[in-house]
Scaffold this active site. Sequence first.
Site, PDB file in Angstrom:
ATOM      1  N   CYS A  78      17.763  45.276 -11.341  1.00  0.00           N
ATOM      2  CA  CYS A  78      18.944  46.069 -11.654  1.00  0.00           C
ATOM      3  C   CYS A  78      18.560  46.953 -12.839  1.00  0.00           C
ATOM      4  O   CYS A  78      17.968  46.483 -13.810  1.00  0.00           O
ATOM      5  CB  CYS A  78      20.084  45.124 -12.028  1.00  0.00           C
ATOM      6  SG  CYS A  78      21.355  45.886 -13.047  1.00  0.00           S
ATOM      7  N   ASP A  97       0.837  10.281   3.447  1.00  0.00           N
ATOM      8  CA  ASP A  97       1.486  11.221   4.364  1.00  0.00           C
ATOM      9  C   ASP A  97       0.462  12.182   4.939  1.00  0.00           C
ATOM     10  O   ASP A  97       0.295  13.297   4.475  1.00  0.00           O
ATOM     11  CB  ASP A  97       2.596  11.968   3.622  1.00  0.00           C
ATOM     12  CG  ASP A  97       3.620  12.517   4.590  1.00  0.00           C
ATOM     13  OD1 ASP A  97       3.531  12.206   5.794  1.00  0.00           O
ATOM     14  OD2 ASP A  97       4.507  13.262   4.143  1.00  0.00           O
ATOM     15  N   TYR A 129      -7.055   2.097   5.732  1.00  0.00           N
ATOM     16  CA  TYR A 129      -6.057   1.040   5.565  1.00  0.00           C
ATOM     17  C   TYR A 129      -6.192  -0.093   6.578  1.00  0.00           C
ATOM     18  O   TYR A 129      -5.446  -1.054   6.497  1.00  0.00           O
ATOM     19  CB  TYR A 129      -4.630   1.586   5.549  1.00  0.00           C
ATOM     20  CG  TYR A 129      -4.267   2.504   6.690  1.00  0.00           C
ATOM     21  CD1 TYR A 129      -4.231   2.061   7.991  1.00  0.00           C
ATOM     22  CD2 TYR A 129      -3.950   3.835   6.431  1.00  0.00           C
ATOM     23  CE1 TYR A 129      -3.898   2.913   9.026  1.00  0.00           C
ATOM     24  CE2 TYR A 129      -3.606   4.696   7.462  1.00  0.00           C
ATOM     25  CZ  TYR A 129      -3.594   4.226   8.762  1.00  0.00           C
ATOM     26  OH  TYR A 129      -3.264   5.073   9.779  1.00  0.00           O
ATOM     27  N   CYS A 172      26.873  44.906 -11.466  1.00  0.00           N
ATOM     28  CA  CYS A 172      27.310  46.094 -12.211  1.00  0.00           C
ATOM     29  C   CYS A 172      27.190  47.383 -11.398  1.00  0.00           C
ATOM     30  O   CYS A 172      27.491  48.462 -11.908  1.00  0.00           O
ATOM     31  CB  CYS A 172      26.539  46.214 -13.525  1.00  0.00           C
ATOM     32  SG  CYS A 172      24.830  46.726 -13.283  1.00  0.00           S
ATOM     33  N   LYS A 181       2.315   4.597   1.464  1.00  0.00           N
ATOM     34  CA  LYS A 181       2.310   5.171   2.807  1.00  0.00           C
ATOM     35  C   LYS A 181       1.848   6.614   2.682  1.00  0.00           C
ATOM     36  O   LYS A 181       2.586   7.489   2.238  1.00  0.00           O
ATOM     37  CB  LYS A 181       3.690   5.099   3.454  1.00  0.00           C
ATOM     38  CG  LYS A 181       3.641   5.562   4.897  1.00  0.00           C
ATOM     39  CD  LYS A 181       4.886   5.161   5.662  1.00  0.00           C
ATOM     40  CE  LYS A 181       4.722   5.345   7.165  1.00  0.00           C
ATOM     41  NZ  LYS A 181       4.345   6.679   7.578  1.00  0.00           N
ATOM     42  N   GLU A 197       0.859  -1.187   0.000  1.00  0.00           N
ATOM     43  CA  GLU A 197       0.000   0.000   0.000  1.00  0.00           C
ATOM     44  C   GLU A 197       0.892   1.232   0.000  1.00  0.00           C
ATOM     45  O   GLU A 197       1.990   1.192   0.528  1.00  0.00           O
ATOM     46  CB  GLU A 197      -0.861   0.022   1.283  1.00  0.00           C
ATOM     47  CG  GLU A 197      -1.699  -1.227   1.472  1.00  0.00           C
ATOM     48  CD  GLU A 197      -2.369  -1.279   2.858  1.00  0.00           C
ATOM     49  OE1 GLU A 197      -2.365  -0.268   3.583  1.00  0.00           O
ATOM     50  OE2 GLU A 197      -2.882  -2.353   3.191  1.00  0.00           O
ATOM     51  N   CYS A 221      23.142  46.895  -7.761  1.00  0.00           N
ATOM     52  CA  CYS A 221      23.289  45.575  -8.377  1.00  0.00           C
ATOM     53  C   CYS A 221      24.626  44.968  -7.956  1.00  0.00           C
ATOM     54  O   CYS A 221      25.668  45.616  -8.089  1.00  0.00           O
ATOM     55  CB  CYS A 221      23.223  45.715  -9.899  1.00  0.00           C
ATOM     56  SG  CYS A 221      23.685  44.189 -10.763  1.00  0.00           S
ATOM     57  N   LYS A 237      10.509   3.445   3.482  1.00  0.00           N
ATOM     58  CA  LYS A 237      10.417   4.888   3.233  1.00  0.00           C
ATOM     59  C   LYS A 237      11.169   5.295   1.969  1.00  0.00           C
ATOM     60  O   LYS A 237      12.168   4.686   1.604  1.00  0.00           O
ATOM     61  CB  LYS A 237      11.011   5.647   4.431  1.00  0.00           C
ATOM     62  CG  LYS A 237      10.373   5.281   5.754  1.00  0.00           C
ATOM     63  CD  LYS A 237       9.151   6.104   6.027  1.00  0.00           C
ATOM     64  CE  LYS A 237       9.571   7.473   6.429  1.00  0.00           C
ATOM     65  NZ  LYS A 237       8.811   8.078   7.476  1.00  0.00           N
ATOM     66  N   CYS A 292      24.844  45.672 -17.747  1.00  0.00           N
ATOM     67  CA  CYS A 292      25.094  44.689 -16.691  1.00  0.00           C
ATOM     68  C   CYS A 292      25.511  43.369 -17.324  1.00  0.00           C
ATOM     69  O   CYS A 292      24.751  42.765 -18.084  1.00  0.00           O
ATOM     70  CB  CYS A 292      23.835  44.508 -15.850  1.00  0.00           C
ATOM     71  SG  CYS A 292      24.045  43.315 -14.531  1.00  0.00           S
TER      72      CYS A 292
HETATM   73  S1  IVH Z   1      -1.000   0.552   8.859  1.00  0.00           S
HETATM   74  C1  IVH Z   1      -0.726  -1.663  12.577  1.00  0.00           C
HETATM   75  N1  IVH Z   1      -1.035   1.466   6.386  1.00  0.00           N
HETATM   76  O1  IVH Z   1       1.870   5.487   8.985  1.00  0.00           O
HETATM   77  C2  IVH Z   1      -0.486  -0.848  11.385  1.00  0.00           C
HETATM   78  N2  IVH Z   1      -0.353   2.938   8.108  1.00  0.00           N
HETATM   79  O2  IVH Z   1       4.216   5.081  10.639  1.00  0.00           O
HETATM   80  C3  IVH Z   1      -0.847   0.552  11.565  1.00  0.00           C
HETATM   81  N3  IVH Z   1       0.192   5.206   7.345  1.00  0.00           N
HETATM   82  O3  IVH Z   1       0.231   5.806  12.076  1.00  0.00           O
HETATM   83  C4  IVH Z   1      -0.735   1.392  10.371  1.00  0.00           C
HETATM   84  N4  IVH Z   1      -0.250   4.856   5.214  1.00  0.00           N
HETATM   85  O4  IVH Z   1      -0.711   7.089  10.055  1.00  0.00           O
HETATM   86  C5  IVH Z   1      -0.777   1.753   7.668  1.00  0.00           C
HETATM   87  N5  IVH Z   1      -1.165   2.143   4.168  1.00  0.00           N
HETATM   88  C6  IVH Z   1      -0.897   2.418   5.455  1.00  0.00           C
HETATM   89  C7  IVH Z   1      -0.462   3.692   5.874  1.00  0.00           C
HETATM   90  C8  IVH Z   1      -0.190   3.920   7.219  1.00  0.00           C
HETATM   91  C9  IVH Z   1       0.141   5.751   6.113  1.00  0.00           C
HETATM   92  C10 IVH Z   1       0.625   5.931   8.557  1.00  0.00           C
HETATM   93  C11 IVH Z   1      -0.307   5.780   9.732  1.00  0.00           C
HETATM   94  C12 IVH Z   1       0.535   5.239  10.829  1.00  0.00           C
HETATM   95  C13 IVH Z   1       1.920   5.610  10.405  1.00  0.00           C
HETATM   96  C14 IVH Z   1       2.944   4.671  10.988  1.00  0.00           C
END
Ligand code: IVH
Length: 677
Positions: free
Chosen positions: A436, A124, A234, A421, A122, A120, A418, A324, A442
Amino acid sequence: MSKQDLLQTRLKALRAEIDEHNYRYYVLDQPQVPDAEYDRLMRELQAIEKDHPEWVSADSPSQRVGAKPDIGFAEVLHQIPMLSLDNAMNEEEFLAFDKRLTERLASAEHSESIGEYICEPKLDGLAVSLRYENGLLVQAATRGDGSKGEDITLNIRTIKSIPLKLRAQTEALPQLLEVRGEVFMPLSVFEKLNQEAKQNEQKAFANPRNAAAGSLRQLDPAITAKRELAFYAYSVGQVSDEFKLASSQYQRLQQLKSFGIPVTNEIAIAKDKQAVLKYYQQIQQKRAQLAFEIDGVVTKVNSIAQQEQLGFVSRAPRWAIAIKFPAQEEMTQLLGVDFQVGRTGALTPVARLAPVFVGGVTVSNATLHNMDEVERLGVMIGDTVIIRRAGDVIPQLVAAIESKRPSDAKLITAPDECPVCQSSVEKAAGEAVLRCTGGLICSAQRTQAIKHFASRKAMDIDGLGDKLVDTFSELKMIEHISDLYQLEAGQIAKLDRMGEKSAQNLIAAIEASKDTSLAKFIYALGIREVGEVTAKNLANHFIELDSLMKASAEELESVEDVGPIVAKHLQLFFANPHNQQEISALLQAGIHWPSVEKKSASELPLKGKTFVITGTLSTMSRSEAKAKLESLGAKVAGSVSKNTDALIAGEKAGSKLKKAQDLGVAVHGEDYLEQLN
Ligand code: IVH
């Protein structure tokens, strides 16, 4: 049926229809009606509810923005703790994780191997928990410290992709369902918000995550509503016993989806560790095109039975890891600010930084744009600052951390002369930019003008890059643009890292550049405010350089894209004796373009036709496509209607394409533009 009954039936139908459109839009990503129709339904619903406040229910799609609570956010205890994830900072660390799991499962009572993984993105943003009882959203909470969070129900209700009521299924809805996922700010919303902040001279948010956090912690839900946050689920938290959850993470996400809860489409099953790494690579490639920010990949063992067998260590599951991406933001120190002089004399403050590794490269400079930006950021020399480098974009200084400011921090002041120049510097009323006033006296402006002249979209002199222009300028081999055409191979071959061959090639490229178009030549002159599209419009209108040089303000302003300011810059440029000499020297050197017969209006093939352009074009920019159509007499409109004659659809065309098809408007691919003349 009484009138009241009819109205109530209509009310129910409207709510159901709006819920259905929300589901199609947010969960299936397949909107069925244009926004205007959705708005019409919503207004009709609101009107009925206004006349009959006694019929308003909390799960009505109109009831997203409520009144401010009197107190702050109440505490919410998480029955099942909200965990965090272990991180892998690179591929090796993920492989080590895979090895640990393999060994652990092999030594189990019934030795087994890892089945599939699910990958999945991650997201942000911020983790939240949503509690649904009998299908209704009753409580939403932040993660907090994992065991205790804050009650943010009122703010969560404003997020349009979060259903207030779950979709009824053939299987009964669970009596209790706790959904967990991430609230985030889509990039388009983030950019819009920061644009507005800039216009109102307010501080911008450093990144979408901070913006989402700030928006979610608003005490007034009306403010949160304006921030247009979004949500993807998620995982599942608490569920009532009578409900049967699926036996894999992937299937559980599908279950959530069927209840109307949004889940990102970017998830995938990976059969082994290699497939996980492939997904990681692929999504990294795709990252810049995604509508939301992600900072890595979360890989989870897909089988819930295996997850249970593996269990947890302290606050993180053993069965999942976040791989990451290299950080795109880092902290460093601002050592000083230099002012760089551009082609039009604009002075750009550039931050000199203690070198820092960010977004995969070492960065020691970042642009500060202009003094208004410096003021808006409130940054001082000596500050600890946040630097951001995403993809190939130039590094930006996004924020100063005021709490870390040293006592000897210095203000950043604009120079009054400037730095190159020493001519005086001016700031035009209403402009953020310092300039300038030296013009072509210049040397910095001259050098930049030559770089622009040689660039790809201008005269396209292959092999004459910025570094080489700098060298030519430093050695005074070129002082004016026209000196380019006096260069000799012998002189060039003597320079460092050049040789006979590359010198010959450069001379040949300079020679080849003489054969150009009027539009490119106008653009290459580097007149203020005259970009590629304006240059094309001017060339199409005037056909002859001479007529352009002599044109009155009125005639200039009759050209598409040219307003009083651009007209003024054009007139000032062509009235300047130095520029006139340069132009004659360039023409003398042999620069030429094919002479074109001016097309009379009756010959314009697309006269009277209205076009719309949508999607991503691969061979030209939108503005080029627009200029091309307009040069042939067409009008280019922003939206499709029954008056549209044709739609040019590039890649990823969306609602406009659909609308054109619905209305029976002709649809062409971008190759249609190429064959036009
Ligand atoms: S699973 C037990 N899935 O990342 C598992 N977390 O660093 C709990 N996050 O607090 C999280 N995308 O806010 C999961 N696809 C994803 C995620 C995800 C972002 C965040 C979430 C969590 C943090 C942990």
